[in-house]
Scaffold this active site. Sequence first.
Site, PDB file in Angstrom:
ATOM      1  N   HIS A 308       0.851  -1.189   0.000  1.00  0.00           N
ATOM      2  CA  HIS A 308       0.000   0.000   0.000  1.00  0.00           C
ATOM      3  C   HIS A 308       0.881   1.231   0.000  1.00  0.00           C
ATOM      4  O   HIS A 308       1.940   1.222   0.645  1.00  0.00           O
ATOM      5  CB  HIS A 308      -0.916   0.015   1.240  1.00  0.00           C
ATOM      6  CG  HIS A 308      -2.071   0.934   1.086  1.00  0.00           C
ATOM      7  ND1 HIS A 308      -1.984   2.269   1.386  1.00  0.00           N
ATOM      8  CD2 HIS A 308      -3.315   0.722   0.617  1.00  0.00           C
ATOM      9  CE1 HIS A 308      -3.150   2.835   1.125  1.00  0.00           C
ATOM     10  NE2 HIS A 308      -3.981   1.922   0.650  1.00  0.00           N
ATOM     11  N   ASP A 366      -7.879  -5.697   0.133  1.00  0.00           N
ATOM     12  CA  ASP A 366      -8.360  -6.561  -0.951  1.00  0.00           C
ATOM     13  C   ASP A 366      -7.942  -8.014  -0.805  1.00  0.00           C
ATOM     14  O   ASP A 366      -8.393  -8.861  -1.567  1.00  0.00           O
ATOM     15  CB  ASP A 366      -7.846  -6.018  -2.296  1.00  0.00           C
ATOM     16  CG  ASP A 366      -8.490  -4.687  -2.631  1.00  0.00           C
ATOM     17  OD1 ASP A 366      -9.711  -4.590  -2.472  1.00  0.00           O
ATOM     18  OD2 ASP A 366      -7.770  -3.759  -3.029  1.00  0.00           O
TER      19      ASP A 366
END
Length: 432
Positions: A308, A366
Amino acid sequence: MKEKLATLSFSDGSPSVDFPVLGGTIGPEVIDVRSLYGKTGKFTYDPGFMSTASCRSNITYIDGDQGILLYRGFPIEQLAEKCDFLEVAYLILNGELPNKEQKLEFDGIVTRHSMVHEQLSRFYSGFRRDAHPMAVMCGVVGALSAFYHDSINIYDERSRDISAFRLIAKLPTITAMTYKYNMGQPFMYPKNKLSYTDNFLYMMFGTPCEEYVPNPVISRAIDRILILHADHEQNASTSTVRLAGSTGANPFACISAGIASLWGPAHGGANEAVLKMLDEIGDIKNIPAFIKRVKEKDGHAMLMGFGHRVYKNYDPRAKLIQKTCHEVLEELDMKDNKLIKLAMELERIALSDDYFIKRKLYPNVDFYSGIVYKALGIPVSMYTAIFALARTVGWIAQWKELIADPEQKIGRPRQLFTGATPRDFVPIGKRK
Ligand code: CMC
């Protein structure tokens, strides 16, 4: 208090210049470089916005090193545990949690906006049955501005509110219609007696042939997933919505732009990509070979659902989804599901591998959400569409914040030009 300044000096002897340093309530200070070009004739260079704050915002805060996510100051863990999605939507939109009356009123308004213009349903037949749901969503949501002209005066606060209600209320209907169209099943009209999430599940899985009774464990799981996806400050799709909004484009067009941006596998499309990756790996015994390919960056192989830009620690949303995932698998008697075992082993191996440790790559939101959807029998291509449904709340809140911001200007980045310098036109017959 004395203004804090940052001084920029140059090695070529050009005079130094000062810039104000601005502080937020929490998080890093920012250097206000708006006057840089005027003072120096130079721009900043920051592709990917690695060090650039594009706006002031008081909606969502992330501390990526600590793995903290706050909506309007409230930790995501508390909201996911104690609220329903519309309560969180109210908070994100209005800045405070609703009291009982406000919640009732808000739920009622959203519920009564959930039906779409009947003609909108004809839009779907223009798409191929096998069209990717995100392609359909971009088109249909963008088309809302052609149906709801009466609420697109962006300078009228009431209009902005009505558009916000319409988008939040109609996205589950549009998402479910997209699924039904793919499946070749009849569209289901929303049912006002159901909660937001139950209604979404009903429109997805109900048919006119038999009564659909939502399972409370599954409904709660989806509701929680919606909460976890509701906003995430200035990510790519939200920045897209803001950039589109900065031109004065109507909110439906802006949200459609956000959906397009979310679609990419580096962003919301990662949930779909995770499932494809797990399918491709196929078996626990193939994990080492896959990890080797990722580390060698063989054919752009990546561990999807990992990494991320902001989180350099475990994404707090991933922890909560992992828990939800176990609850759903337990409820559906799928505890021994091969996919979850594969995902957990992949996570275990990655988290103990130097490549991932050194780069601070942890599972993101996710990584586990797709497994929940898969267990519910939702086709992989729908995953990002459900993300879009949830993120619409954040997008519209951020859009409203942008429109109300007195410092708002059209978003217009500059560039470091590396192309040809001026030269003369050569007629075609004389070109080499
Ligand atoms: N698998 C393997 N290597 C990775 C991964 C990954 N998932 N993510 C980053 N890296 C490596 C990258 O190759 C680079 O290595 P090196 O230093 O050798 O060049 C290093 O880690 C730093 O990565 P980066 O690409 O500079 O980081 P970024 O902040 O630009 O990208 C990201 C962040 C999320 C786009 C990226 O981590 C990624 O593509 N992850 C996989 C896709 C994914 O799961 N996306 C969902 C993000 S969370 C939900 C959302 O935003 O929608």
